[in-house]
Design an enzyme around this catalytic site. Sequence first.
Site, short mmCIF file in Angstrom:
data_model
loop_
_atom_site.label_atom_id
_atom_site.label_comp_id
_atom_site.label_asym_id
_atom_site.label_seq_id
_atom_site.Cartn_x
_atom_site.Cartn_y
_atom_site.Cartn_z
N HIS A 212 36.97 47.89 30.01
CA HIS A 212 36.08 47.25 30.99
C HIS A 212 35.48 46.01 30.36
CE1 HIS A 212 33.00 46.47 33.88
NE2 HIS A 212 32.02 46.87 33.10
N HIS B 130 33.57 41.88 31.40
CA HIS B 130 33.05 40.95 32.41
C HIS B 130 33.71 39.58 32.17
CE1 HIS B 130 29.22 43.17 33.92
NE2 HIS B 130 30.08 44.03 33.43
N ASP C 145 55.52 39.90 36.58
CA ASP C 145 55.99 40.56 35.36
C ASP C 145 55.19 41.84 35.09
OD1 ASP C 145 58.00 38.80 34.67
OD2 ASP C 145 56.74 37.58 33.37
N HIS D 103 31.18 43.42 40.90
CA HIS D 103 30.94 43.87 39.54
C HIS D 103 31.93 43.17 38.59
CE1 HIS D 103 30.18 47.60 36.76
NE2 HIS D 103 30.23 46.49 36.10
N TYR E 165 63.56 43.50 28.81
CA TYR E 165 62.53 42.77 28.09
C TYR E 165 62.07 43.60 26.91
CZ TYR E 165 58.33 40.16 27.02
OH TYR E 165 57.38 39.42 26.36
#
Lengths: 231, 231, 231, 231
Positions: free
Chosen positions: D95, D97, D120, D171, D229
């Site tokens: 998490h 910001h 991708d 948020h 890949y």
Amino acid sequence: MSKYQHIREAAYYANMELPKLNLVIFTFGNVSAANRDLGVFAIKPSGVPYAELTPAKMVIVDFDGNVIEGDLRPSSDTKTHAVLYKHWDIGGICHTHSTYATSWAQAQRDIPIYGTTHADHKTVDVPCAQPMDDEMIKGGYEYQTGFQIMNCLSERKLDHREVEMVLVGNHAPFTWGKSADKAVYNSAVLESIAQMAYLTEQINPDCARLKESLIKKHYERKHGPDSYYGQ
Amino acid sequence: MSKYQHIREAAYYANMELPKLNLVIFTFGNVSAANRDLGVFAIKPSGVPYAELTPAKMVIVDFDGNVIEGDLRPSSDTKTHAVLYKHWDIGGICHTHSTYATSWAQAQRDIPIYGTTHADHKTVDVPCAQPMDDEMIKGGYEYQTGFQIMNCLSERKLDHREVEMVLVGNHAPFTWGKSADKAVYNSAVLESIAQMAYLTEQINPDCARLKESLIKKHYERKHGPDSYYGQ
Amino acid sequence: MSKYQHIREAAYYANMELPKLNLVIFTFGNVSAANRDLGVFAIKPSGVPYAELTPAKMVIVDFDGNVIEGDLRPSSDTKTHAVLYKHWDIGGICHTHSTYATSWAQAQRDIPIYGTTHADHKTVDVPCAQPMDDEMIKGGYEYQTGFQIMNCLSERKLDHREVEMVLVGNHAPFTWGKSADKAVYNSAVLESIAQMAYLTEQINPDCARLKESLIKKHYERKHGPDSYYGQ
Amino acid sequence: MSKYQHIREAAYYANMELPKLNLVIFTFGNVSAANRDLGVFAIKPSGVPYAELTPAKMVIVDFDGNVIEGDLRPSSDTKTHAVLYKHWDIGGICHTHSTYATSWAQAQRDIPIYGTTHADHKTVDVPCAQPMDDEMIKGGYEYQTGFQIMNCLSERKLDHREVEMVLVGNHAPFTWGKSADKAVYNSAVLESIAQMAYLTEQINPDCARLKESLIKKHYERKHGPDSYYGQ
């Protein structure tokens, strides 16, 4: 010493410039360096972090896309590189997802020539190739990306020796040049041009393209027969 | 010690500030430092990467643009510097293609005075010189750029001792000052002003210029007869 | 050891954070640290580059703006700091010209509360004080800036203990807090909030302010009687 | 050696990546690493600066949000992590910001898929969960944030194994993956996608989403049964 040592090192050092120039994060992006006499190029292995790269980890590939030497799988974009080397007399290719150039590619717009920074490097807008049609996507995607790039230049009657950069629509930029270093240099210049063109339009939505007399003058300062830039 | 050692070092250290201040990439940009008693200035050689510069590599040029001392070719913008030194009593000049200032130049707009950061350094909008007409371009481009800059200031009745920066339309900024260091300082301040003016207009398209009483107050804090900024 | 050593060091270290946090270039910006028992604060000297600062160079000033100790002239913004210390029970003040916060100040707009990053630090829009009227400008500019800030908060019925930041219209931000460190922290948070509010409006011109229930919840997580953020 | 040492270290190193990748300032953001056999995860302590973190300071928490081992209070977002681990078979959560992703969250918009950088990593727009209703806010805010995220994906019939990122409206972003490292990687990719989508819309307000054939092709290059890949 391996006959490929020179291009392994050229590709290695050129790839290592990408994170330093803030053109890539993680494993995004790849640079290759060609030895045209041997008909091969060295390219970054797929998905290996830059911090773990060494010259020995570069993969040697021929101009048809076949791996010639190397333990690792080459970049997933290898076939695009191979196509361009096969058809164009160039020494290096660079592919990044750099922020501003990629945003113009996603916006599917050519980058207009708004100033002398642009004109110092080419006399035309940076071309944006239209997204591939579905038939091409099915027929070997990376292989077709090479033809998409070549078609874009030929349709516009542009010479790859004078215009060393293109945006692949909805995807990202490819640049090239005489060497891997020059290809990386072109990617950094393109990113700078792309950022300034974006800002120019924000600052003045009615801004005009650079006039032809200035385009010609600046390009010739650096590239014309009487160029007087550099040593 | 060479009589030019002082300006070689002044030009060298001032040039080396440009990449540190994020005002240039690669070989873009150039700074010069003048010795007005000797009638010469030291300037960056053309196309040499910053990492390879030394004081000894700076080129000594007179105010008519003739190379006086140095093995390397001087910056391609040398004649612009020469013209300004010849006509103005200044000690240093700086030219960059910094991102935001160059974008305003490409947009062909003066940078409006929107706040005290701007007013701390000058009392007027940053002037943008109109692109050169075709006749001037043919007649010695860099030489004419010097006159284009001087004409821009004189047409607006601006004094080069109070307004130490200009945008050359479709091209990029030039700044100057008593020393090479001050010229570089002005380039960094200009870049900051240019970025904030761009953002100010984005945040409030109807934003107003700073009012005259505040312009006057801030400028006099730093530059007036009763200035009280600095030591 | 001088009785001012503690605030000299507090002010020194807090000032040195400003360039590290990319909140200032050159000598822009200043931080002070107060000892309320002694009725003095330590503040950055005017116009001295950050690289040359030391604790000993901080200037000790009383709450009326008189220099108590120190060989250098204090920051030109000293009287603004003095007024705020005199009227508010705070321990540190920070003033910068950081890019995004200054752009909102130039745009003369409050920064709307658009998300929880903002609500983690205060429950209201960041207030922008209207530019000073001409009478105030004449009457001691920096002194009046202090009153301009206090008036802005009192007119809006805001408590300086809950709202530790303000934009001075056409100028730049001031922040404060219990300590110099907290004031600097608030300047960095404000810059982040200012950048994200700008981007939010660009991404969605019709974006809505955060609703009151979320504002309250987030602020109380960090600051309410049952706060559960931190150790 | 403690049976939790492995996840303590995994969480520690993953958290330390956040400031290096410019995804957080100060103590914002948190990463956790789970040991699903033991039914616990290690998470950053609340409000502790990154420079002071050590593996030993990570807090061990079970999937109901109870602290199992550790002297410090866990991240204030711990219950959101617990809910997601309890219901989804994942190994890490991140998490932040981060500037651009948070701005899209504040703008309450999904991030449209405009190019191959996006494709991708996933085949759909990055979903933005609607802000929580007031009833949920009262009922254990962080706990409900977990359900808000899960509801957002299930309402859109998205599989958390294919879409490893979400914006929580007003948020900020949450990302996850098989490991803590992969969750951090996803946060950095999301920030890059968010910045380029913003720029794409600025450059071309009428820009089109990537067409389905290209979405499918790019995703399968990296994730399909015939992916080619990486090594």
